[in-house]
Design a protein around this motif. Structure first.
Motif, PDB file in Angstrom:
ATOM      1  N   ARG A  54       8.483 -12.961  -5.783  1.00 46.53           N
ATOM      2  CA  ARG A  54       7.841 -12.185  -4.724  1.00 46.53           C
ATOM      3  C   ARG A  54       8.909 -11.448  -3.921  1.00 46.53           C
ATOM      4  N   THR A  66       7.579 -15.998 -13.650  1.00 48.88           N
ATOM      5  CA  THR A  66       6.635 -16.360 -12.597  1.00 48.88           C
ATOM      6  C   THR A  66       7.393 -16.784 -11.347  1.00 48.88           C
ATOM      7  N   GLY A  67       6.662 -16.896 -10.255  1.00 51.35           N
ATOM      8  CA  GLY A  67       7.272 -17.328  -8.999  1.00 51.35           C
ATOM      9  C   GLY A  67       8.152 -16.267  -8.366  1.00 51.35           C
ATOM     10  N   CYS A  84      12.923 -15.628  -6.274  1.00 51.32           N
ATOM     11  CA  CYS A  84      12.622 -16.051  -7.649  1.00 51.32           C
ATOM     12  C   CYS A  84      12.689 -17.568  -7.709  1.00 51.32           C
ATOM     13  N   ALA A  85      11.555 -18.195  -7.905  1.00 49.47           N
ATOM     14  CA  ALA A  85      11.481 -19.651  -7.996  1.00 49.47           C
ATOM     15  C   ALA A  85      12.184 -20.335  -6.830  1.00 49.47           C
TER      16      ALA A  85
END
Length: 185
Positions: free
Chosen positions: A5, A2-3, A53-54
């Motif tokens: 983009r 997750t996180g 990423c995060a």
């Protein structure tokens, strides 16, 4: 994961991008340095991205308009603000690097899908790249074709090959979309 983009590369990203590039290419003598990398971005900011990423940079992609069957000189910065590629509308993928800590998760596919979307919006008809250090096997799996008639300078390394791929229509097959989403996640 997750996180994640894909977003445009911005000024504050350069330290991390340069560090990733050096880790990926310095040992093989292919590292270009900050100014050459920045010049590729200046040539086409709308086709250069980072993978966040995060909250950290997990990779980057630099692509710029370039005449089909030509390629940037690794020793020189780009001098033209934007290269016109003529009627063939070719977008050259100059560099794609994924950070060691997030490799093996299909994230390069997420970046390439983002680039394809941008390429279609920009009305590009083909993608080109120079595959280095034996990576042509991976690029061939993604639909790129080796163009052995295009000679490359020694600065790209002994194994380098020029490759092209037509930028086809958007894939709407739900099975493809499902497998790609799983691979990227």
């Amino acid at each position: 994961m997750t996180g994640i983009r894909v977003r445009p590369l911005v000024e504050d990203d350069w330290d991390e991008v340069v560090a990733l590039e050096e880790r990926a290419y310095a040992a093989s003598g292919l590292s270009e340095g900050r100014e050459a990398l920045r010049s590729r971005h200046r040539a086409s900011p709308s086709t250069c991205f980072v993978l966040e990423c995060a909250g950290r940079i997990g990779g980057y992609l630099l692509a710029l308009p370039y005449p089909l069957f030509r390629y940037p000189d690794l020793r020189l910065a780009e001098v033209d603000a934007v290269r016109e590629s003529g009627p063939e509308s070719n977008l050259h993928i100059h560099d794609v690097v994924i950070a060691e800590r997030v490799r093996g998760r299909g994230l390069v596919h997420q970046m390439l899908r983002h680039l394809e979307k941008s390429g279609r919006a920009g009305r590009y008809q083909t993608f080109s790249l120079v595959a280095v250090r034996g990576s042509q096997v991976l690029w061939a799996r993604l639909g790129y074709r080796v163009r052995p008639e295009i000679g490359l300078p020694a600065s790209y390394g002994a194994e380098a090959v020029y490759m092209t791929k037509p930028l086809g229509p958007v894939v709407t097959d739900p099975a493809f979309a499902s497998s790609s989403a799983a691979e990227a996640g």
